[in-house]
Design a protein around this motif. Structure first.
Motif, PDB file in Angstrom:
ATOM      1  N   ALA A 141       7.408   5.034  -0.909  1.00 38.51           N
ATOM      2  CA  ALA A 141       8.192   4.715   0.292  1.00 38.51           C
ATOM      3  C   ALA A 141       7.254   4.683   1.499  1.00 38.51           C
ATOM      4  O   ALA A 141       6.565   5.668   1.785  1.00 38.51           O
ATOM      5  N   HIS A 142       7.218   3.572   2.199  1.00 35.59           N
ATOM      6  CA  HIS A 142       6.272   3.422   3.300  1.00 35.59           C
ATOM      7  C   HIS A 142       6.762   2.383   4.293  1.00 35.59           C
ATOM      8  O   HIS A 142       7.693   1.619   4.009  1.00 35.59           O
ATOM      9  N   VAL A 143       6.117   2.340   5.444  1.00 35.94           N
ATOM     10  CA  VAL A 143       6.433   1.343   6.464  1.00 35.94           C
ATOM     11  C   VAL A 143       5.206   1.105   7.336  1.00 35.94           C
ATOM     12  O   VAL A 143       4.378   2.009   7.514  1.00 35.94           O
ATOM     13  N   GLU A 144       5.079  -0.105   7.824  1.00 31.49           N
ATOM     14  CA  GLU A 144       4.071  -0.438   8.833  1.00 31.49           C
ATOM     15  C   GLU A 144       4.773  -1.143   9.985  1.00 31.49           C
ATOM     16  O   GLU A 144       5.575  -2.056   9.767  1.00 31.49           O
ATOM     17  N   ILE A 145       4.497  -0.704  11.195  1.00 29.11           N
ATOM     18  CA  ILE A 145       4.998  -1.375  12.395  1.00 29.11           C
ATOM     19  C   ILE A 145       3.867  -2.254  12.908  1.00 29.11           C
ATOM     20  O   ILE A 145       2.813  -1.754  13.311  1.00 29.11           O
ATOM     21  N   THR A 146       4.063  -3.558  12.866  1.00 28.78           N
ATOM     22  CA  THR A 146       2.987  -4.475  13.217  1.00 28.78           C
ATOM     23  C   THR A 146       2.939  -4.712  14.723  1.00 28.78           C
ATOM     24  O   THR A 146       3.902  -4.455  15.444  1.00 28.78           O
ATOM     25  N   LYS A 181      -1.841  13.150  12.137  1.00 31.48           N
ATOM     26  CA  LYS A 181      -1.406  12.126  11.181  1.00 31.48           C
ATOM     27  C   LYS A 181       0.099  12.158  10.936  1.00 31.48           C
ATOM     28  O   LYS A 181       0.610  11.378  10.135  1.00 31.48           O
ATOM     29  N   LYS A 182       0.808  13.055  11.609  1.00 27.24           N
ATOM     30  CA  LYS A 182       2.239  13.217  11.408  1.00 27.24           C
ATOM     31  C   LYS A 182       3.023  12.503  12.509  1.00 27.24           C
ATOM     32  O   LYS A 182       2.722  12.644  13.697  1.00 27.24           O
ATOM     33  N   LEU A 183       4.043  11.743  12.108  1.00 23.49           N
ATOM     34  CA  LEU A 183       4.915  11.039  13.041  1.00 23.49           C
ATOM     35  C   LEU A 183       6.359  11.431  12.746  1.00 23.49           C
ATOM     36  O   LEU A 183       6.793  11.371  11.595  1.00 23.49           O
ATOM     37  N   THR A 184       7.081  11.837  13.784  1.00 24.80           N
ATOM     38  CA  THR A 184       8.495  12.171  13.646  1.00 24.80           C
ATOM     39  C   THR A 184       9.304  11.256  14.535  1.00 24.80           C
ATOM     40  O   THR A 184       9.018  11.122  15.729  1.00 24.80           O
ATOM     41  N   LEU A 185      10.302  10.599  13.962  1.00 25.72           N
ATOM     42  CA  LEU A 185      11.211   9.729  14.708  1.00 25.72           C
ATOM     43  C   LEU A 185      12.577  10.403  14.732  1.00 25.72           C
ATOM     44  O   LEU A 185      13.088  10.816  13.687  1.00 25.72           O
ATOM     45  N   ALA A 215      10.486  11.752   8.953  1.00 25.79           N
ATOM     46  CA  ALA A 215       9.142  12.329   8.960  1.00 25.79           C
ATOM     47  C   ALA A 215       8.207  11.434   8.157  1.00 25.79           C
ATOM     48  O   ALA A 215       8.509  11.069   7.017  1.00 25.79           O
ATOM     49  N   LEU A 216       7.056  11.079   8.770  1.00 28.25           N
ATOM     50  CA  LEU A 216       6.100  10.187   8.135  1.00 28.25           C
ATOM     51  C   LEU A 216       4.689  10.738   8.294  1.00 28.25           C
ATOM     52  O   LEU A 216       4.415  11.524   9.204  1.00 28.25           O
ATOM     53  N   THR A 217       3.784  10.273   7.409  1.00 28.66           N
ATOM     54  CA  THR A 217       2.377  10.639   7.484  1.00 28.66           C
ATOM     55  C   THR A 217       1.541   9.382   7.332  1.00 28.66           C
ATOM     56  O   THR A 217       1.807   8.560   6.451  1.00 28.66           O
ATOM     57  N   SER A 218       0.517   9.224   8.184  1.00 27.54           N
ATOM     58  CA  SER A 218      -0.370   8.067   8.058  1.00 27.54           C
ATOM     59  C   SER A 218      -1.250   8.242   6.824  1.00 27.54           C
ATOM     60  O   SER A 218      -1.694   9.346   6.505  1.00 27.54           O
ATOM     61  N   GLN A 219      -1.480   7.140   6.111  1.00 29.33           N
ATOM     62  CA  GLN A 219      -2.244   7.190   4.872  1.00 29.33           C
ATOM     63  C   GLN A 219      -3.353   6.149   4.900  1.00 29.33           C
ATOM     64  O   GLN A 219      -3.148   5.001   5.297  1.00 29.33           O
ATOM     65  N   ASP A 220      -4.545   6.551   4.458  1.00 28.36           N
ATOM     66  CA  ASP A 220      -5.657   5.617   4.324  1.00 28.36           C
ATOM     67  C   ASP A 220      -5.465   4.766   3.072  1.00 28.36           C
ATOM     68  O   ASP A 220      -4.733   5.159   2.158  1.00 28.36           O
ATOM     69  N   HIS A 273      -0.428   2.398   8.135  1.00 24.94           N
ATOM     70  CA  HIS A 273       0.399   2.547   6.934  1.00 24.94           C
ATOM     71  C   HIS A 273       1.013   3.937   6.964  1.00 24.94           C
ATOM     72  O   HIS A 273       0.324   4.950   6.788  1.00 24.94           O
ATOM     73  N   TRP A 274       2.317   3.995   7.197  1.00 23.40           N
ATOM     74  CA  TRP A 274       3.024   5.271   7.276  1.00 23.40           C
ATOM     75  C   TRP A 274       3.777   5.511   5.969  1.00 23.40           C
ATOM     76  O   TRP A 274       4.566   4.675   5.544  1.00 23.40           O
ATOM     77  N   THR A 275       3.528   6.640   5.341  1.00 22.81           N
ATOM     78  CA  THR A 275       4.267   7.039   4.150  1.00 22.81           C
ATOM     79  C   THR A 275       5.456   7.896   4.576  1.00 22.81           C
ATOM     80  O   THR A 275       5.293   8.845   5.346  1.00 22.81           O
TER      81      THR A 275
END
Length: 269
Positions: A66-71, A134-138, A147-152, A47-49
């Motif tokens: 605002a979030h996204v998941e890549i399955t 926990k940081k993802l940059t596309l 810029a996204l951050t993984s969230q529990d 779960h990326w915020t």
């Protein structure tokens, strides 16, 4: 003898030059090719915020929710904070390729609409991914970034839930302009729910049993709530009427009350 040796030496020299200059078949050079067997980045099933999107050097912060998941089945699905979206997603090493978005369109407040417009522009096509903890940059080919951050997952109890839309039947509406982020609620360990109805602060006994929440008498402050703030408060009071069904999905919460009055909320960040 000199002539006989000069031919093979020349041929060897040409072969050496050709070997040094060879690259990938598309002419991009060996430095830009993906190494054979390079593993994909571990970004699926998370779960990326959204934190922000930067377009032409200008950064726009993401709205709550605002979030996204890549399955693992090749889909990117989530919400830009107002409208939900879905798209095909292919992961190849450190590259994510997204297809055209399919969206559920509702009216959004201007701030969220601005973020959504930028997101639709940047969160598409071929993007280079960089993962650091926990940081993802596309990053797009043009240098724009997401810029996204993984969230529990967020628990029902103890989380501050910010109401982001009001629902009646199948009709969903964002909070009216000027009331965004005003309505919030927290279920506490001592069996209560506290928060703000969009205008007045409130509290009530709340007993959680399975997927049901049984609410006691609501006590609230007595501010006069006119206009859109009053509309939000009236909707929340209609939802929080005696018995509520809740649905918890990672960092999102839906409460359904009598007469199919509902609200959706997102975990605070």
């Amino acid at each position: 003898m000199r002539n006989e040796l000069s031919v093979p030496l020349t041929v060897l020299a040409l072969l050496a030059l050709a070997a040094c200059g060879s690259g990938s078949e598309d002419g991009s050079g060996s430095g830009s090719a993906k190494p054979a067997g390079a593993p994909d980045l571990p970004i699926t099933g998370v779960h990326w915020t959204f934190d922000s999107i930067t377009v032409d050097g200008k950064k726009t912060s993401a709205p709550a929710g605002a979030h996204v998941e890549i399955t693992e089945k090749g889909r990117a699905q989530g919400s830009y904070g107002c409208n939900r979206f879905g798209a095909t997603a292919k992961l190849d090493g450190d590259t994510v390729t997204l297809g055209p978005s399919e969206m559920h369109l509702v009216g959004c407040d201007p701030e969220t609409d601005r973020f959504e417009t930028n997101a639709k522009r940047v969160f598409a096509g071929r993007l280079k991914a960089q993962l650091a903890g926990k940081k993802l940059t596309l990053t797009s080919a043009g240098g724009d970034t997401v810029a996204l951050t993984s969230q529990d997952p967020a628990p029902l109890i103890g989380t501050t839930w910010t109401v982001d839309s009001l629902l009646t039947g199948d009709i969903a509406e964002p909070l009216p302009a000027g009331t965004e982020k005003s309505a919030r609620l927290t279920f506490t360990k001592d069996g209560k729910v506290r928060g703000n109805l969009g205008c007045n602060n409130f509290s009530a006994p709340a007993k959680v049993t399975g997927s049901k929440i049984t609410l006691g008498r609501i006590t609230a402050t007595r501010m006069m709530c006119a206009g859109t703030a009053g509309q939000v408060e009236a909707h929340l009071l209609a939802v929080l009427d005696k018995e509520v069904t809740y649905n918890l999905l990672h960092r999102g919460l839906t409460l359904t009350g009598p007469a199919d009055k509902r609200l959706s909320a997102v975990a605070g960040r």
